[in-house]
Each structure stands twice: as structure tokens, then as C-alpha cells.
Design a protein around this motif. Structure first.
Motif, PDB file in Angstrom:
ATOM      1  N   ASN A  50     -26.389   2.220   1.656  1.00  0.00           N
ATOM      2  CA  ASN A  50     -27.139   1.379   0.709  1.00  0.00           C
ATOM      3  C   ASN A  50     -26.406   1.136  -0.605  1.00  0.00           C
ATOM      4  N   ALA A  51     -25.272   1.779  -0.820  1.00  0.00           N
ATOM      5  CA  ALA A  51     -24.539   1.602  -2.078  1.00  0.00           C
ATOM      6  C   ALA A  51     -23.229   0.851  -1.899  1.00  0.00           C
ATOM      7  N   ALA A  52     -22.886   0.482  -0.648  1.00  0.00           N
ATOM      8  CA  ALA A  52     -21.577  -0.113  -0.367  1.00  0.00           C
ATOM      9  C   ALA A  52     -21.551  -1.615  -0.638  1.00  0.00           C
ATOM     10  N   SER A  53     -20.345  -2.134  -0.834  1.00  0.00           N
ATOM     11  CA  SER A  53     -20.147  -3.579  -0.946  1.00  0.00           C
ATOM     12  C   SER A  53     -20.322  -4.234   0.419  1.00  0.00           C
ATOM     13  N   GLY A  54     -20.228  -5.564   0.419  1.00  0.00           N
ATOM     14  CA  GLY A  54     -20.357  -6.303   1.661  1.00  0.00           C
ATOM     15  C   GLY A  54     -19.174  -6.107   2.601  1.00  0.00           C
ATOM     16  N   HIS A  55     -19.366  -6.500   3.833  1.00  0.00           N
ATOM     17  CA  HIS A  55     -18.349  -6.285   4.869  1.00  0.00           C
ATOM     18  C   HIS A  55     -17.033  -6.976   4.521  1.00  0.00           C
ATOM     19  N   TYR A  56     -17.112  -8.214   4.020  1.00  0.00           N
ATOM     20  CA  TYR A  56     -15.889  -8.956   3.712  1.00  0.00           C
ATOM     21  C   TYR A  56     -15.090  -8.252   2.613  1.00  0.00           C
ATOM     22  N   SER A  57     -15.773  -7.804   1.541  1.00  0.00           N
ATOM     23  CA  SER A  57     -15.085  -7.116   0.443  1.00  0.00           C
ATOM     24  C   SER A  57     -14.402  -5.842   0.929  1.00  0.00           C
ATOM     25  N   LEU A  58     -15.110  -5.082   1.751  1.00  0.00           N
ATOM     26  CA  LEU A  58     -14.534  -3.842   2.262  1.00  0.00           C
ATOM     27  C   LEU A  58     -13.343  -4.112   3.180  1.00  0.00           C
ATOM     28  N   THR A  59     -13.419  -5.194   3.938  1.00  0.00           N
ATOM     29  CA  THR A  59     -12.313  -5.539   4.841  1.00  0.00           C
ATOM     30  C   THR A  59     -11.056  -5.888   4.055  1.00  0.00           C
ATOM     31  N   VAL A  60     -11.206  -6.744   3.043  1.00  0.00           N
ATOM     32  CA  VAL A  60     -10.053  -7.133   2.225  1.00  0.00           C
ATOM     33  C   VAL A  60      -9.475  -5.917   1.508  1.00  0.00           C
ATOM     34  N   MET A  61     -10.331  -5.091   0.947  1.00  0.00           N
ATOM     35  CA  MET A  61      -9.866  -3.891   0.256  1.00  0.00           C
ATOM     36  C   MET A  61      -9.106  -2.954   1.189  1.00  0.00           C
ATOM     37  N   THR A  62      -9.591  -2.830   2.409  1.00  0.00           N
ATOM     38  CA  THR A  62      -8.935  -1.948   3.373  1.00  0.00           C
ATOM     39  C   THR A  62      -7.527  -2.425   3.680  1.00  0.00           C
ATOM     40  N   ILE A  63      -7.369  -3.726   3.880  1.00  0.00           N
ATOM     41  CA  ILE A  63      -6.052  -4.287   4.181  1.00  0.00           C
ATOM     42  C   ILE A  63      -5.089  -4.061   3.016  1.00  0.00           C
ATOM     43  N   VAL A  64      -5.564  -4.345   1.799  1.00  0.00           N
ATOM     44  CA  VAL A  64      -4.720  -4.177   0.610  1.00  0.00           C
ATOM     45  C   VAL A  64      -4.341  -2.713   0.419  1.00  0.00           C
ATOM     46  N   ALA A  65      -5.336  -1.818   0.563  1.00  0.00           N
ATOM     47  CA  ALA A  65      -5.082  -0.398   0.340  1.00  0.00           C
ATOM     48  C   ALA A  65      -4.080   0.148   1.345  1.00  0.00           C
ATOM     49  N   LEU A  66      -4.251  -0.186   2.612  1.00  0.00           N
ATOM     50  CA  LEU A  66      -3.349   0.336   3.634  1.00  0.00           C
ATOM     51  C   LEU A  66      -1.942  -0.229   3.492  1.00  0.00           C
ATOM     52  N   THR A  67      -1.825  -1.409   2.870  1.00  0.00           N
ATOM     53  CA  THR A  67      -0.511  -2.013   2.648  1.00  0.00           C
ATOM     54  C   THR A  67       0.225  -1.350   1.490  1.00  0.00           C
ATOM     55  N   LEU A  68      -0.501  -1.079   0.398  1.00  0.00           N
ATOM     56  CA  LEU A  68       0.146  -0.589  -0.820  1.00  0.00           C
ATOM     57  C   LEU A  68       0.248   0.932  -0.896  1.00  0.00           C
ATOM     58  N   LEU A  69      -0.666   1.624  -0.229  1.00  0.00           N
ATOM     59  CA  LEU A  69      -0.715   3.079  -0.357  1.00  0.00           C
ATOM     60  C   LEU A  69       0.598   3.777  -0.002  1.00  0.00           C
ATOM     61  N   PRO A  70       1.296   3.397   1.075  1.00  0.00           N
ATOM     62  CA  PRO A  70       2.558   4.084   1.393  1.00  0.00           C
ATOM     63  C   PRO A  70       3.599   3.980   0.277  1.00  0.00           C
ATOM     64  N   PHE A  71       3.644   2.836  -0.418  1.00  0.00           N
ATOM     65  CA  PHE A  71       4.604   2.666  -1.504  1.00  0.00           C
ATOM     66  C   PHE A  71       4.256   3.560  -2.688  1.00  0.00           C
ATOM     67  N   VAL A  72       2.963   3.640  -3.019  1.00  0.00           N
ATOM     68  CA  VAL A  72       2.527   4.483  -4.138  1.00  0.00           C
ATOM     69  C   VAL A  72       2.829   5.947  -3.846  1.00  0.00           C
ATOM     70  N   LEU A  73       2.475   6.402  -2.654  1.00  0.00           N
ATOM     71  CA  LEU A  73       2.734   7.792  -2.284  1.00  0.00           C
ATOM     72  C   LEU A  73       4.231   8.077  -2.245  1.00  0.00           C
ATOM     73  N   GLY A  74       5.001   7.133  -1.722  1.00  0.00           N
ATOM     74  CA  GLY A  74       6.449   7.314  -1.655  1.00  0.00           C
ATOM     75  C   GLY A  74       7.067   7.453  -3.026  1.00  0.00           C
ATOM     76  N   TYR A  75       6.617   6.641  -3.967  1.00  0.00           N
ATOM     77  CA  TYR A  75       7.152   6.726  -5.328  1.00  0.00           C
ATOM     78  C   TYR A  75       6.827   8.076  -5.959  1.00  0.00           C
ATOM     79  N   GLN A  76       5.585   8.535  -5.781  1.00  0.00           N
ATOM     80  CA  GLN A  76       5.214   9.797  -6.416  1.00  0.00           C
ATOM     81  C   GLN A  76       5.963  10.973  -5.798  1.00  0.00           C
ATOM     82  N   ILE A  77       6.131  10.960  -4.490  1.00  0.00           N
ATOM     83  CA  ILE A  77       6.902  12.020  -3.828  1.00  0.00           C
ATOM     84  C   ILE A  77       8.347  12.002  -4.324  1.00  0.00           C
ATOM     85  N   TRP A  78       8.902  10.819  -4.463  1.00  0.00           N
ATOM     86  CA  TRP A  78      10.288  10.671  -4.958  1.00  0.00           C
ATOM     87  C   TRP A  78      10.422  11.251  -6.364  1.00  0.00           C
ATOM     88  N   SER A  79       9.424  11.014  -7.236  1.00  0.00           N
ATOM     89  CA  SER A  79       9.508  11.523  -8.606  1.00  0.00           C
ATOM     90  C   SER A  79       9.492  13.050  -8.627  1.00  0.00           C
TER      91      SER A  79
END
Length: 338
Positions: free
Chosen positions: A293-322
Motif C-alpha cells: 500500500n505504500a509503493a509507487s506504480g508498476h511503471y515507476s518501479l519498472t523504470v527504477m529497476t532497470i536504471v538501478a541494475l544498470t548503474l549499481l555495478p559501476f557504483v560498487l566497482g568505484y567504491q571497491i576500487w577506492s
């Protein structure tokens, strides 16, 4: 939509757990500047142990807040409106702490440095204390009405149970920071961090036990998720005992890993105990905020999921490298920037 809501609940949990694991030792080191450092040089060494990491570690909190806003707007609105004052204090504490890191070396007058050192100490102490209170409120329950509005009085937020949770998180971060100091420093400063960590472990054990017993009595999370929470508690006890064993044997890296495991297991338990709820209503259980009952709509969650899964490996990789680049210990001969 429910499946994506569950996915984002897991991602939000991972972000908060990562924040407390990583920023937890930053808070601990910030507090230890007033507990184990004996002069300005030692404070500079301690600050430089987290110098390359603290700002990146805070990104986990910013990302968690952004994920809440986008994936669970009702959770975000209820949380930030109901906890406006403590969260503003957290924000101000983080600001003065960051300012202290940057400004303390801009002048040589003792009062100048002492003032910023106090800012660093308070800016490291208040956030874990207040976050501990807030997360304890989550599982204790709050007066949330049918419109998802939180109208909490002072004692709904500040009471024996929530203060115990706040002090426990504070002590967890302090001990975790002392363990981090042992793997980043050498000599007498390292020994003092190790000794203080050993002395504080029994107190931390008492606090963790007290908070667990109070949680069993005052909340319903063990009733709902008792089997898995009992399993996690058992693993946490083992990790806690091992942290004491490793630090007594001067196996500092392993001790740091064990205190980090205790932090992670503690917050994993909170999120598992909540699920599928996000905030529990003490007025009526049907008024509780949930994943559905507190979540966004299906379309918003879908777009967010795609963006997050695309960018997350780069963010984690940078932090591990540091962490790999700045893995060496900090000594008096190191280049001190702060």
C-alpha cells in the motif's frame, strides 16, 4: 507490482545495511578522536584513516533516501514528516561533521581546532544515536492513522525501548570504528584502539542482549518471524564472540569483519521483522504501511529497476576500487591532508 515492491524493499534494506556497515566505522572513528587521541597529530591520523571513504559512505544514505522517495512515496512522506525534528538534527550533525573534516586544518589556533574537533565528535555521535531511536520506533509501532499520517508525541518516539536501541547502535558504531582503527593505524594509537574496543565489548554485549529481550517483549516481530530471527540471533552471538576472540589475538581484520557482521545481522533482523510492513501502526494494524500500500506504480518501479541494475555495478566497482587504492595504514609520515 507486488514483486517489484518486494524487490525495492530488499534494495532499500541493503542500502541502509550498507550505510550502517560503512558509515558505522566512520562514526566510530569520529567519536574515537576524543577518546583515544592524545594530541593533534593523532587526531589528524584518525581523521585520515577515513579521509578517502567517509563521503562515499554517506552516499549510501542519500541513495536510500532517494529510493524511499521514488519506490515508496507514502513511506517517505510518513517517515520524514513524522520524524522531522530528529532527521533535521541528523542532517545538521552530518553537515557540521563534514565541515569539521574540511576546516579544522585551515587554522592553527588551538580554539579553532578544538571547536571543529567537538563538531566532528558530536557529528559522529548524534546520527547513530538518532537513527537507532528511529529504527526502534519502526518495530515498536507508532500512532499512524488511516490516512498514513503520523502524529507522534515526544514519548511515542523517546522512551526506554527506543533509547536503548539508540544507545546500542551508537555503541555498535563506536566499537566498529575502533576495530577499523586497528587495521588502519600502527603503534601506540593502534594499541589504544584495540584495548578500548576490548573493554567496550562486554558493555556492547549487555546492550545487545537487553535490546533483544525488550524487542521480544514489546514487539510482535518474534511472533511473526521467530524462526528466522532466532537463527540470525544465534549467528550474531557467534560473530560477537568471535570479534572478542580475534581482537584478543590481535587478528584485527577478522575482528573488524565480525563487528561488521553484528551490525549487518542486527539491521537484517529489523527489516525481516518488519516485512511486509514498513511502519507499524500502534492505533490499528490495518493502518500500517506495507510494501503493497505504500509503493509507487508498476511503471515507476519498472523504470527504477532497470536504471538501478544498470548503474549499481559501476557504483560498487568505484567504491571497491577506492578501498583498494587507499588500503595502506596511516602513520605520522603519511601525507596528512586534514
Amino acid at each position: 507490482m507486488f514483486d517489484l515492491g518486494v524487490l525495492w524493499f530488499i534494495l532499500v534494506a541493503v542500502l541502509f545495511i550498507g550505510f550502517f556497515f560503512l558509515e558505522g566505522f566512520d562514526f566510530g572513528v569520529g567519536m574515537s578522536t576524543q577518546l583515544i587521541a592524545r594530541n593533534d597529530m593523532e587526531r589528524r591520523i584518525l581523521i585520515n584513516t577515513i579521509g578517502p571513504f567517509w563521503d562515499a559512505n554517506e552516499v549510501w544514505l542519500i541513495t536510500a533516501g532517494g529510493a524511499l522517495f521514488a519506490a515508496f512515496p507514502h513511506w517517505y512522506a510518513t517517515l520524514f514528516s513524522g520524524f522531522y525534528t530528529p532527521l533535521v538534527v541528523v542532517l545538521l550533525a552530518l553537515i557540521i561533521r563534514a565541515t569539521g573534516f574540511e576546516f579544522r586544518a585551515k587554522g592553527n589556533h588551538p580554539i579553532w581546532k578544538k571547536s571543529w574537533d567537538i563538531c566532528i565528535f558530536l557529528g559522529s555521535l548524534l546520527p547513530p544515536l538518532l537513527f537507532g531511536v528511529v529504527f526502534a520506533c519502526f518495530i515498536q509501532g507508532l500512532p499512524i492513522d488511516k490516512n498514513m499520517e503520523l502524529n507522534a508525541g515526544f514519548f511515542d518516539i523517546v522512551n526506554v525501548y527506543t533509547l536503548t536501541g539508540g544507545i546500542t547502535v551508537l555503541m555498535l558504531c563506536l566499537v566498529h570504528g575502533l576495530m577499523f582503527t586497528t587495521i588502519r593505524t600502527v603503534g601506540d594509537l593502534q594499541d589504544r584502539a584495540r584495548n578500548l574496543g576490548q573493554k567496550l565489548l562486554p558493555l556492547l554485549g549487555i546492550l545487545l542482549t537487553a535490546f533483544t529481550v525488550m524487542t521480544y517483549i514489546k514487539t510482535d516481530i518474534f511472533e511473526r518471524q521467530g524462526t528466522i530471527l532466532s537463527f540470525l540471533f544465534g549467528i550474531g552471538v557467534i560473530a560477537f564472540v568471535l570479534s572478542g576472540y580475534f581482537i584478543s589475538r590481535k587478528k584485527d581484520g577478522w575482528a573488524f569483519g565480525m563487528t561488521g557482521a553484528v551490525i549487518a545481522l542486527s539491521f537484517i533482523s529489523i527489516f525481516i521483522g518488519l516485512f511486509p510492513r514498513l511502519m507499524i501502526s500502534s492505533i490499528n494494524s490495518s493502518f500500517s504501511l506495507t510494501v503493497s500500500n505504500a509503493a509507487s506504480g508498476h511503471y515507476s518501479l519498472t523504470v527504477m529497476t532497470i536504471v538501478a541494475l544498470t548503474l549499481l555495478p559501476f557504483v560498487l566497482g568505484y567504491q571497491i576500487w577506492s578501498y583498494i587504492v587507499f588500503r595502506k595504514r596511516v602513520t605520522e609520515k603519511s601525507h596528512l591532508e586534514y
